[in-house]
Design a protein around this motif. Structure first.
Motif, mmCIF file in Angstrom:
data_model
loop_
_atom_site.group_PDB
_atom_site.id
_atom_site.type_symbol
_atom_site.label_atom_id
_atom_site.label_comp_id
_atom_site.label_asym_id
_atom_site.label_seq_id
_atom_site.Cartn_x
_atom_site.Cartn_y
_atom_site.Cartn_z
ATOM 1 N N PRO A 82 -54.981 -11.395 55.477
ATOM 2 C CA PRO A 82 -53.743 -11.997 54.963
ATOM 3 C C PRO A 82 -53.227 -11.370 53.668
ATOM 4 O O PRO A 82 -52.020 -11.237 53.488
ATOM 5 C CB PRO A 82 -54.139 -13.471 54.746
ATOM 6 N N LYS A 83 -54.111 -10.990 52.791
ATOM 7 C CA LYS A 83 -53.663 -10.446 51.500
ATOM 8 C C LYS A 83 -53.291 -8.970 51.567
ATOM 9 O O LYS A 83 -52.617 -8.462 50.681
ATOM 10 C CB LYS A 83 -54.753 -10.653 50.447
ATOM 11 N N ALA A 84 -53.751 -8.286 52.614
ATOM 12 C CA ALA A 84 -53.517 -6.846 52.703
ATOM 13 C C ALA A 84 -52.466 -6.468 53.744
ATOM 14 O O ALA A 84 -51.722 -5.498 53.572
ATOM 15 C CB ALA A 84 -54.822 -6.125 53.010
ATOM 16 N N ASP A 85 -52.396 -7.226 54.832
ATOM 17 C CA ASP A 85 -51.511 -6.843 55.931
ATOM 18 C C ASP A 85 -50.098 -7.376 55.739
ATOM 19 O O ASP A 85 -49.872 -8.391 55.068
ATOM 20 C CB ASP A 85 -52.067 -7.361 57.259
ATOM 21 N N LEU A 86 -49.152 -6.695 56.377
ATOM 22 C CA LEU A 86 -47.768 -7.161 56.396
ATOM 23 C C LEU A 86 -47.681 -8.478 57.184
ATOM 24 O O LEU A 86 -48.543 -8.762 58.015
ATOM 25 C CB LEU A 86 -46.878 -6.123 57.087
ATOM 26 N N PRO A 87 -46.650 -9.281 56.938
ATOM 27 C CA PRO A 87 -46.421 -10.426 57.831
ATOM 28 C C PRO A 87 -46.216 -9.922 59.266
ATOM 29 O O PRO A 87 -45.603 -8.871 59.479
ATOM 30 C CB PRO A 87 -45.134 -11.056 57.275
ATOM 31 N N TRP A 88 -46.759 -10.667 60.238
ATOM 32 C CA TRP A 88 -46.624 -10.292 61.643
ATOM 33 C C TRP A 88 -45.579 -11.173 62.317
ATOM 34 O O TRP A 88 -45.658 -12.405 62.272
ATOM 35 C CB TRP A 88 -47.945 -10.469 62.379
ATOM 36 N N VAL A 89 -44.607 -10.543 62.971
ATOM 37 C CA VAL A 89 -43.634 -11.260 63.794
ATOM 38 C C VAL A 89 -44.014 -10.992 65.251
ATOM 39 O O VAL A 89 -43.957 -9.846 65.714
ATOM 40 C CB VAL A 89 -42.192 -10.793 63.514
ATOM 41 N N LEU A 90 -44.417 -12.041 65.957
ATOM 42 C CA LEU A 90 -44.964 -11.895 67.308
ATOM 43 C C LEU A 90 -43.908 -12.227 68.363
ATOM 44 O O LEU A 90 -43.203 -13.234 68.260
ATOM 45 C CB LEU A 90 -46.178 -12.804 67.478
ATOM 46 N N TYR A 91 -43.846 -11.393 69.383
ATOM 47 C CA TYR A 91 -42.866 -11.556 70.453
ATOM 48 C C TYR A 91 -43.570 -11.851 71.780
ATOM 49 O O TYR A 91 -44.727 -11.486 71.984
ATOM 50 C CB TYR A 91 -42.021 -10.287 70.596
ATOM 51 N N ASP A 92 -42.831 -12.513 72.664
ATOM 52 C CA ASP A 92 -43.358 -12.840 73.990
ATOM 53 C C ASP A 92 -42.309 -12.473 75.026
ATOM 54 O O ASP A 92 -41.119 -12.755 74.850
ATOM 55 C CB ASP A 92 -43.677 -14.337 74.074
ATOM 56 N N TYR A 93 -42.747 -11.854 76.109
ATOM 57 C CA TYR A 93 -41.801 -11.431 77.149
ATOM 58 C C TYR A 93 -41.382 -12.614 78.010
ATOM 59 O O TYR A 93 -42.225 -13.358 78.515
ATOM 60 C CB TYR A 93 -42.435 -10.359 78.033
ATOM 61 N N ARG A 94 -40.065 -12.807 78.173
ATOM 62 C CA ARG A 94 -39.530 -13.871 79.019
ATOM 63 C C ARG A 94 -38.913 -13.233 80.254
ATOM 64 O O ARG A 94 -37.903 -12.528 80.180
ATOM 65 C CB ARG A 94 -38.447 -14.672 78.264
ATOM 66 N N MET A 95 -39.535 -13.468 81.410
ATOM 67 C CA MET A 95 -39.106 -12.819 82.642
ATOM 68 C C MET A 95 -37.687 -13.224 83.033
ATOM 69 O O MET A 95 -36.896 -12.398 83.512
ATOM 70 C CB MET A 95 -40.079 -13.145 83.773
ATOM 71 N N GLU A 96 -37.366 -14.531 82.828
ATOM 72 C CA GLU A 96 -36.039 -14.988 83.244
ATOM 73 C C GLU A 96 -34.921 -14.336 82.436
ATOM 74 O O GLU A 96 -33.785 -14.229 82.893
ATOM 75 C CB GLU A 96 -35.945 -16.517 83.155
ATOM 76 N N LYS A 97 -35.256 -13.889 81.230
ATOM 77 C CA LYS A 97 -34.266 -13.200 80.382
ATOM 78 C C LYS A 97 -34.445 -11.688 80.424
ATOM 79 O O LYS A 97 -33.606 -10.953 79.905
ATOM 80 C CB LYS A 97 -34.385 -13.678 78.938
ATOM 81 N N ASP A 98 -35.545 -11.249 80.997
ATOM 82 C CA ASP A 98 -35.922 -9.832 80.978
ATOM 83 C C ASP A 98 -35.828 -9.287 79.557
ATOM 84 O O ASP A 98 -35.246 -8.232 79.310
ATOM 85 C CB ASP A 98 -35.039 -9.010 81.918
ATOM 86 N N ASP A 99 -36.436 -10.034 78.644
ATOM 87 C CA ASP A 99 -36.373 -9.637 77.240
ATOM 88 C C ASP A 99 -37.569 -10.212 76.491
ATOM 89 O O ASP A 99 -38.178 -11.202 76.921
ATOM 90 C CB ASP A 99 -35.075 -10.149 76.606
ATOM 91 N N ASP A 100 -37.887 -9.584 75.374
ATOM 92 C CA ASP A 100 -38.944 -10.077 74.503
ATOM 93 C C ASP A 100 -38.316 -10.928 73.415
ATOM 94 O O ASP A 100 -37.411 -10.465 72.701
ATOM 95 C CB ASP A 100 -39.704 -8.905 73.879
ATOM 96 N N VAL A 101 -38.785 -12.170 73.292
ATOM 97 C CA VAL A 101 -38.181 -13.099 72.329
ATOM 98 C C VAL A 101 -39.157 -13.375 71.182
ATOM 99 O O VAL A 101 -40.375 -13.393 71.367
ATOM 100 C CB VAL A 101 -37.765 -14.423 73.004
ATOM 101 N N LYS A 102 -38.598 -13.594 70.017
ATOM 102 C CA LYS A 102 -39.401 -13.905 68.836
ATOM 103 C C LYS A 102 -40.034 -15.289 69.001
ATOM 104 O O LYS A 102 -39.377 -16.233 69.411
ATOM 105 C CB LYS A 102 -38.515 -13.854 67.599
ATOM 106 N N THR A 103 -41.317 -15.400 68.683
ATOM 107 C CA THR A 103 -42.004 -16.689 68.850
ATOM 108 C C THR A 103 -42.487 -17.238 67.508
ATOM 109 O O THR A 103 -41.934 -18.194 66.996
ATOM 110 C CB THR A 103 -43.203 -16.543 69.812
ATOM 111 N N ILE A 104 -43.512 -16.629 66.936
ATOM 112 C CA ILE A 104 -44.072 -17.142 65.673
ATOM 113 C C ILE A 104 -44.259 -15.992 64.697
ATOM 114 O O ILE A 104 -44.356 -14.823 65.077
ATOM 115 C CB ILE A 104 -45.423 -17.861 65.889
ATOM 116 N N THR A 105 -44.301 -16.352 63.420
ATOM 117 C CA THR A 105 -44.554 -15.392 62.348
ATOM 118 C C THR A 105 -45.821 -15.787 61.632
ATOM 119 O O THR A 105 -45.998 -16.955 61.273
ATOM 120 C CB THR A 105 -43.380 -15.343 61.346
ATOM 121 N N ILE A 106 -46.716 -14.841 61.425
ATOM 122 C CA ILE A 106 -47.960 -15.081 60.707
ATOM 123 C C ILE A 106 -47.916 -14.336 59.392
ATOM 124 O O ILE A 106 -47.802 -13.114 59.366
ATOM 125 C CB ILE A 106 -49.178 -14.623 61.553
ATOM 126 N N LYS A 107 -47.976 -15.100 58.311
ATOM 127 C CA LYS A 107 -47.853 -14.490 56.978
ATOM 128 C C LYS A 107 -49.215 -14.398 56.297
ATOM 129 O O LYS A 107 -50.132 -15.101 56.628
ATOM 130 C CB LYS A 107 -46.883 -15.310 56.126
#
Length: 335
Positions: A310-335
């Protein structure tokens, strides 16, 4: 519910020369423990009614196999207990079900369960689905609460020093779970395999090296892609960002749904993921966050969370693939 004793002392060589399997040694062995097996009345009657099938040799082997099995089970050291934890949030309209006996048999004989039932980190009968922002928020909260109250507390109060983790679910949540059960604790992660259908780790000699592909240009915003379960994600993310991002890729020689066969591969991923985070931070000193897209085995998603600093790494923005949208959507951010 009355107490009763339904066990019979059965003789391998009959206690009478004229009895089942009787002979010259019957009298000598009538009270010898090596000639006795403990059976219920029904099985006692069964072996005595079919001497051709239940011979002296067959019964001696049954006794030997059973005694060896009991000796093995009771010889497990007390320090080998493990807290069995299962994580399976709702995926679409389905909620994974974990069978206690399957989980317990998977950790045996290396470990034995601390409690009579596994700890299940999941919300029962949730009306939320993974297409709603509230789903991700609720699951994040559930992970934090259950890990703190049920798992980490067991480490702190000395109830256990080891966790056996069985994870299923959307990959962003598995990463979140990994951050909660970080590398300060002794956690063994198991991987669900399709073929064969098992949670047990398979062949340690598998050859499918995991490696890091670095971008030629590191001047743009960093994006990390885990392309272990499928290759298609690389093209999809490249198309999504075009030339606006520096894309780092963790992949392997043969991507596929069942590519993660053994714990040696998982440890290789651990080392490579940690190096990737260090390299990304060095190459992008002014980056505000790291966007992460995943097509990876569940064990890798959890392990990714566990290596986070946590103190060394950048914040992580995690995405999940949604088949119905055929796109990767933002889900959660880990700081």
């Amino acid at each position: 519910m009355d107490k009763c004793n339904i066990s019979n002392y059965a003789h391998i060589i009959g206690d009478s020369p004229k009895g089942p399997r009787g002979g010259e040694k019957s009298k000598e062995l009538s009270k010898d423990i090596s000639n006795l097996i403990l059976l219920c009345p029904e099985c006692h009657k069964l072996i005595d009614s079919d001497e051709e099938k239940y011979t002296v040799e067959v019964l001696k082997k049954m006794k030997k196999d059973h005694e060896e099995r009991i000796l093995f089970v009771t010889g497990i050291h007390p320090d080998m207990k493990s807290l069995v934890v299962a994580y399976g949030p709702k995926i679409g309209s389905d909620t994974p079900h974990f069978h206690k006996d399957v989980l317990f048999n998977t950790i045996f004989p290396d470990r034995y369960p601390t409690d009579a039932s596994p700890i299940e980190i999941q919300m029962k009968n949730s009306v939320l689905n993974d297409g709603e922002p509230e789903y991700w928020m609720a699951e994040e909260h559930q992970i934090e609460r259950m890990c703190n109250n049920k798992v980490l507390r067991a480490f702190e109060d000395g109830t256990t020093a080891h966790v056996s983790l069985f994870p299923l679910g959307p990959q962003p949540l598995l990463v979140k779970l990994g951050t909660a059960l970080n590398d300060k604790y002794q956690v063994r992660i198991f991987q669900k395999h399709r073929v064969p259908d098992t949670w047990r780790w398979l062949d340690e000699n598998v050859k499918n090296d995991i490696y890091l592909v670095k971008p030629a240009d590191t001047s743009k915003e960093p994006v990390l892609v885990l392309a272990l379960s499928a290759n298609a994600i690389k093209e999809r993310i490249a198309k999504k960002f075009g030339d606006t991002a520096s894309i780092w890729i963790i992949t392997c020689e043969k991507p596929g749904n069942d590519m993660m066969k053994c714990e040696g591969q998982l440890m290789q991923f651990n080392r490579l993921a940690r190096k990737a985070m260090d390299d990304i931070k060095t190459a992008h000193p002014k980056a505000e966050c790291l966007k992460i897209f995943m097509a990876a085995p569940t064990s890798c998603a959890v392990e990714l969370g566990r290596i986070r600093m946590p103190k060394a790494d950048l914040p992580w923005v995690l995405y999940d693939y949604r088949m119905e949208k055929d796109d990767d959507v933002k889900t959660i951010t880990i700081k």
